[in-house]
Design a protein around this motif. Sequence first.
Motif, PDB file in Angstrom:
ATOM      1  N   ARG A 197      32.766  30.501  37.291  1.00 47.79           N
ATOM      2  CA  ARG A 197      32.263  31.858  37.170  1.00 47.79           C
ATOM      3  C   ARG A 197      30.896  31.845  36.523  1.00 47.79           C
ATOM      4  NH1 ARG A 197      37.821  33.792  35.320  1.00 47.79           N
ATOM      5  NH2 ARG A 197      38.816  34.499  37.245  1.00 47.79           N
ATOM      6  N   ASN A 207      34.908  37.883  41.242  1.00 52.37           N
ATOM      7  CA  ASN A 207      34.131  36.691  40.893  1.00 52.37           C
ATOM      8  C   ASN A 207      35.000  35.433  40.891  1.00 52.37           C
ATOM      9  OD1 ASN A 207      31.833  35.260  40.269  1.00 52.37           O
ATOM     10  ND2 ASN A 207      31.938  35.690  38.070  1.00 52.37           N
ATOM     11  N   ASN A 208      35.869  35.313  41.898  1.00 53.06           N
ATOM     12  CA  ASN A 208      36.816  34.191  41.944  1.00 53.06           C
ATOM     13  C   ASN A 208      36.478  33.174  43.026  1.00 53.06           C
ATOM     14  OD1 ASN A 208      38.597  34.955  39.828  1.00 53.06           O
ATOM     15  ND2 ASN A 208      39.511  36.505  41.167  1.00 53.06           N
ATOM     16  N   LYS A 224      30.502  24.349  40.879  1.00 56.83           N
ATOM     17  CA  LYS A 224      31.525  25.389  40.902  1.00 56.83           C
ATOM     18  C   LYS A 224      32.833  24.928  40.257  1.00 56.83           C
ATOM     19  CE  LYS A 224      29.566  28.932  42.838  1.00 56.83           C
ATOM     20  NZ  LYS A 224      29.427  30.216  42.106  1.00 56.83           N
TER      21      LYS A 224
END
Length: 245
Positions: free
Chosen positions: A237, A142-143, A232
Amino acid sequence: MAEEQNVRVQEYKERVIAQAEELVFKKFPKKIVELEGLLEAKKFSRIDLRTIHTELNIPIPDPKPINHESEQLLGKKRKFCLLENDIQGCKVLVLPNGSVPCNKHVVEIVDIVKPKIKQLVEDSNMLKMWIQFLIPRIEDGNNFGVSIQEDTLGEIRTVEGEAAAYLDQISRYFLTRGKIIAKVAKYPHVDDFRRTVQELDEKQYVSVRLVLCELRNHYAALHDMITKNLEKIKKPRSSNNETMY
Protein backbone atom coordinates in the motif's frame (compact mmCIF):
# COMPACT_ATOMS: atom_id res chain seq x y z
CA MET A 1 6.61 -11.99 30.77
CA ALA A 2 4.12 -11.25 27.99
CA GLU A 3 6.13 -8.20 26.91
CA GLU A 4 9.30 -10.29 26.68
CA GLN A 5 7.51 -12.89 24.54
CA ASN A 6 6.22 -10.18 22.22
CA VAL A 7 9.76 -8.85 21.82
CA ARG A 8 11.05 -12.33 20.94
CA VAL A 9 8.24 -12.84 18.41
CA GLN A 10 9.09 -9.52 16.78
CA GLU A 11 12.75 -10.50 16.63
CA TYR A 12 11.73 -13.78 14.99
CA LYS A 13 9.70 -11.92 12.34
CA GLU A 14 12.56 -9.55 11.57
CA ARG A 15 14.96 -12.49 11.30
CA VAL A 16 12.66 -14.32 8.88
CA ILE A 17 12.31 -11.21 6.72
CA ALA A 18 16.08 -10.71 6.57
CA GLN A 19 16.76 -14.38 5.81
CA ALA A 20 14.08 -14.53 3.12
CA GLU A 21 15.46 -11.49 1.29
CA GLU A 22 18.96 -12.98 1.40
CA LEU A 23 17.49 -16.24 0.13
CA VAL A 24 15.89 -14.62 -2.91
CA PHE A 25 18.71 -12.30 -3.95
CA LYS A 26 21.81 -14.33 -3.05
CA LYS A 27 20.99 -18.02 -2.67
CA PHE A 28 18.39 -18.49 -5.40
CA PRO A 29 20.75 -17.46 -8.25
CA LYS A 30 23.39 -19.84 -6.89
CA LYS A 31 20.83 -22.66 -6.71
CA ILE A 32 19.72 -22.08 -10.30
CA VAL A 33 23.30 -22.22 -11.58
CA GLU A 34 24.07 -25.29 -9.43
CA LEU A 35 21.05 -27.24 -10.67
CA GLU A 36 21.77 -26.26 -14.26
CA GLY A 37 25.29 -27.64 -13.86
CA LEU A 38 23.97 -30.92 -12.46
CA LEU A 39 21.63 -31.36 -15.41
CA GLU A 40 24.62 -31.09 -17.75
CA ALA A 41 26.66 -33.62 -15.75
CA LYS A 42 27.25 -37.07 -17.25
CA LYS A 43 25.28 -38.98 -14.62
CA PHE A 44 22.13 -37.00 -15.47
CA SER A 45 22.69 -36.93 -19.24
CA ARG A 46 22.62 -40.58 -20.28
CA ILE A 47 21.21 -41.00 -23.76
CA ASP A 48 21.22 -44.81 -23.85
CA LEU A 49 19.09 -45.83 -20.87
CA ARG A 50 20.26 -49.44 -21.20
CA THR A 51 23.47 -48.36 -19.46
CA ILE A 52 21.59 -48.08 -16.15
CA HIS A 53 20.42 -51.70 -16.14
CA THR A 54 21.72 -53.85 -13.27
CA GLU A 55 21.87 -57.59 -12.70
CA LEU A 56 19.04 -58.86 -10.50
CA ASN A 57 21.16 -61.60 -8.93
CA ILE A 58 18.23 -64.04 -9.13
CA PRO A 59 19.25 -67.14 -11.12
CA ILE A 60 16.82 -69.13 -13.25
CA PRO A 61 16.62 -72.62 -11.72
CA ASP A 62 16.80 -75.71 -13.91
CA PRO A 63 13.38 -77.31 -14.50
CA LYS A 64 12.77 -80.49 -12.53
CA PRO A 65 12.63 -83.63 -14.70
CA ILE A 66 9.30 -85.43 -14.73
CA ASN A 67 9.27 -89.21 -14.43
CA HIS A 68 7.01 -90.53 -17.17
CA GLU A 69 6.04 -93.70 -15.29
CA SER A 70 5.16 -91.89 -12.10
CA GLU A 71 3.19 -89.39 -14.17
CA GLN A 72 1.05 -92.19 -15.56
CA LEU A 73 0.55 -93.74 -12.11
CA LEU A 74 -0.46 -90.51 -10.44
CA GLY A 75 -2.79 -89.56 -13.30
CA LYS A 76 -5.10 -86.65 -12.76
CA LYS A 77 -3.92 -85.96 -9.21
CA ARG A 78 -0.34 -85.40 -10.41
CA LYS A 79 -1.50 -83.12 -13.22
CA PHE A 80 -3.57 -81.07 -10.74
CA CYS A 81 -0.50 -80.61 -8.52
CA LEU A 82 1.60 -79.42 -11.46
CA LEU A 83 -1.10 -76.94 -12.46
CA GLU A 84 -1.40 -75.65 -8.89
CA ASN A 85 2.39 -75.11 -8.65
CA ASP A 86 2.40 -73.19 -11.95
CA ILE A 87 -0.26 -70.83 -10.57
CA GLN A 88 1.28 -70.32 -7.13
CA GLY A 89 4.89 -70.06 -8.31
CA CYS A 90 7.98 -71.20 -6.39
CA LYS A 91 8.24 -70.92 -2.63
CA VAL A 92 11.05 -68.45 -1.90
CA LEU A 93 12.86 -69.44 1.31
CA VAL A 94 16.25 -67.98 0.47
CA LEU A 95 17.92 -66.44 -2.57
CA PRO A 96 20.85 -68.65 -3.60
CA ASN A 97 23.11 -65.74 -4.62
CA GLY A 98 22.33 -63.48 -1.68
CA SER A 99 20.31 -60.27 -1.58
CA VAL A 100 19.05 -58.43 -4.65
CA PRO A 101 20.73 -55.00 -4.81
CA CYS A 102 19.05 -51.72 -5.68
CA ASN A 103 19.85 -50.13 -9.00
CA LYS A 104 23.06 -48.28 -8.11
CA HIS A 105 22.68 -45.77 -10.95
CA VAL A 106 19.22 -44.72 -9.82
CA VAL A 107 20.19 -44.68 -6.14
CA GLU A 108 23.17 -42.44 -6.94
CA ILE A 109 21.08 -39.72 -8.56
CA VAL A 110 18.29 -40.10 -5.97
CA ASP A 111 20.80 -39.45 -3.19
CA ILE A 112 21.85 -36.26 -5.00
CA VAL A 113 18.35 -34.97 -5.72
CA LYS A 114 16.57 -35.78 -2.42
CA PRO A 115 18.44 -33.19 -0.29
CA LYS A 116 17.72 -30.56 -2.93
CA ILE A 117 14.01 -31.39 -2.82
CA LYS A 118 14.05 -31.04 0.96
CA GLN A 119 15.87 -27.72 0.64
CA LEU A 120 13.24 -26.38 -1.77
CA VAL A 121 10.49 -27.31 0.71
CA GLU A 122 12.31 -25.43 3.48
CA ASP A 123 13.02 -22.42 1.23
CA SER A 124 9.37 -22.29 0.16
CA ASN A 125 8.26 -22.36 3.78
CA MET A 126 10.63 -19.48 4.56
CA LEU A 127 9.27 -17.37 1.67
CA LYS A 128 5.72 -18.19 2.68
CA MET A 129 6.24 -16.86 6.20
CA TRP A 130 8.07 -13.80 4.83
CA ILE A 131 5.13 -12.73 2.68
CA GLN A 132 2.65 -13.56 5.42
CA PHE A 133 4.46 -11.12 7.71
CA LEU A 134 4.44 -8.43 5.00
CA ILE A 135 0.69 -8.60 4.35
CA PRO A 136 -0.90 -5.49 5.94
CA ARG A 137 -4.08 -5.41 7.96
CA ILE A 138 -7.35 -5.74 6.08
CA GLU A 139 -8.75 -2.45 4.81
CA ASP A 140 -11.22 -1.24 2.19
CA GLY A 141 -9.60 -0.19 -1.07
CA ASN A 142 -5.99 0.14 -2.19
CA ASN A 143 -5.56 -3.65 -2.18
CA PHE A 144 -3.81 -4.11 -5.54
CA GLY A 145 -0.47 -4.69 -3.81
CA VAL A 146 -2.11 -7.13 -1.40
CA SER A 147 -3.49 -9.14 -4.34
CA ILE A 148 0.07 -9.39 -5.71
CA GLN A 149 1.23 -10.68 -2.33
CA GLU A 150 -1.56 -13.27 -2.32
CA ASP A 151 -0.78 -14.41 -5.87
CA THR A 152 2.88 -14.81 -4.99
CA LEU A 153 1.92 -16.67 -1.82
CA GLY A 154 -0.27 -19.03 -3.84
CA GLU A 155 2.59 -19.76 -6.23
CA ILE A 156 4.93 -20.51 -3.33
CA ARG A 157 2.41 -22.89 -1.79
CA THR A 158 2.06 -24.69 -5.12
CA VAL A 159 5.83 -25.11 -5.35
CA GLU A 160 5.98 -26.40 -1.78
CA GLY A 161 3.26 -28.98 -2.45
CA GLU A 162 4.85 -30.21 -5.67
CA ALA A 163 8.25 -30.54 -3.99
CA ALA A 164 6.73 -32.67 -1.22
CA ALA A 165 5.08 -34.87 -3.87
CA TYR A 166 8.50 -35.54 -5.43
CA LEU A 167 9.62 -37.24 -2.21
CA ASP A 168 6.53 -39.46 -2.27
CA GLN A 169 7.28 -40.37 -5.87
CA ILE A 170 10.77 -41.58 -4.93
CA SER A 171 9.53 -43.76 -2.06
CA ARG A 172 6.84 -45.32 -4.28
CA TYR A 173 9.50 -46.30 -6.82
CA PHE A 174 11.42 -48.41 -4.30
CA LEU A 175 8.21 -50.00 -3.00
CA THR A 176 7.06 -50.88 -6.51
CA ARG A 177 10.47 -52.23 -7.50
CA GLY A 178 10.57 -54.42 -4.40
CA LYS A 179 7.20 -55.96 -5.24
CA ILE A 180 8.33 -56.72 -8.80
CA ILE A 181 11.60 -58.24 -7.50
CA ALA A 182 9.49 -60.52 -5.28
CA LYS A 183 7.57 -61.57 -8.38
CA VAL A 184 10.85 -62.34 -10.17
CA ALA A 185 11.97 -64.50 -7.24
CA LYS A 186 8.67 -66.36 -7.20
CA TYR A 187 8.39 -66.73 -10.97
CA PRO A 188 12.05 -66.81 -12.10
CA HIS A 189 11.21 -68.26 -15.53
CA VAL A 190 8.94 -65.36 -16.52
CA ASP A 191 11.07 -62.90 -18.48
CA ASP A 192 8.35 -60.24 -18.49
CA PHE A 193 8.86 -59.61 -14.77
CA ARG A 194 12.60 -59.15 -15.30
CA ARG A 195 11.94 -56.76 -18.17
CA THR A 196 9.48 -54.84 -15.99
CA VAL A 197 12.28 -54.11 -13.51
CA GLN A 198 14.43 -52.67 -16.29
CA GLU A 199 11.56 -50.55 -17.62
CA LEU A 200 10.82 -49.25 -14.12
CA ASP A 201 14.47 -48.30 -13.58
CA GLU A 202 14.56 -46.42 -16.89
CA LYS A 203 11.32 -44.63 -16.03
CA GLN A 204 12.65 -43.61 -12.62
CA TYR A 205 15.90 -42.32 -14.10
CA VAL A 206 13.95 -40.08 -16.47
CA SER A 207 11.60 -39.02 -13.65
CA VAL A 208 14.45 -38.05 -11.32
CA ARG A 209 16.08 -35.99 -14.05
CA LEU A 210 12.72 -34.33 -14.71
CA VAL A 211 12.42 -33.57 -10.98
CA LEU A 212 15.83 -31.90 -11.12
CA CYS A 213 14.63 -29.80 -14.07
CA GLU A 214 11.51 -28.84 -12.13
CA LEU A 215 13.57 -27.82 -9.09
CA ARG A 216 15.60 -25.48 -11.28
CA ASN A 217 12.45 -24.13 -12.89
CA HIS A 218 10.78 -23.53 -9.52
CA TYR A 219 13.76 -21.59 -8.20
CA ALA A 220 13.97 -19.56 -11.41
CA ALA A 221 10.22 -18.85 -11.50
CA LEU A 222 10.07 -17.78 -7.85
CA HIS A 223 13.15 -15.59 -8.22
CA ASP A 224 11.71 -13.95 -11.33
CA MET A 225 8.25 -13.42 -9.85
CA ILE A 226 9.51 -11.97 -6.56
CA THR A 227 12.14 -9.67 -8.06
CA LYS A 228 9.67 -8.28 -10.61
CA ASN A 229 7.08 -7.53 -7.94
CA LEU A 230 9.38 -6.79 -5.01
CA GLU A 231 8.19 -3.22 -4.54
CA LYS A 232 4.55 -4.26 -4.18
CA ILE A 233 5.44 -7.29 -2.08
CA LYS A 234 7.38 -5.25 0.46
CA LYS A 235 5.07 -2.19 0.36
CA PRO A 236 1.65 -3.30 -0.89
CA ARG A 237 0.00 0.00 0.00
CA SER A 238 1.22 3.47 -0.87
CA SER A 239 1.98 5.65 2.13
CA ASN A 240 1.28 8.83 0.17
CA ASN A 241 -2.34 9.94 0.33
CA GLU A 242 -3.21 11.93 -2.75
CA THR A 243 -5.28 15.08 -2.33
CA MET A 244 -8.82 14.68 -3.55
CA TYR A 245 -10.30 17.57 -5.55
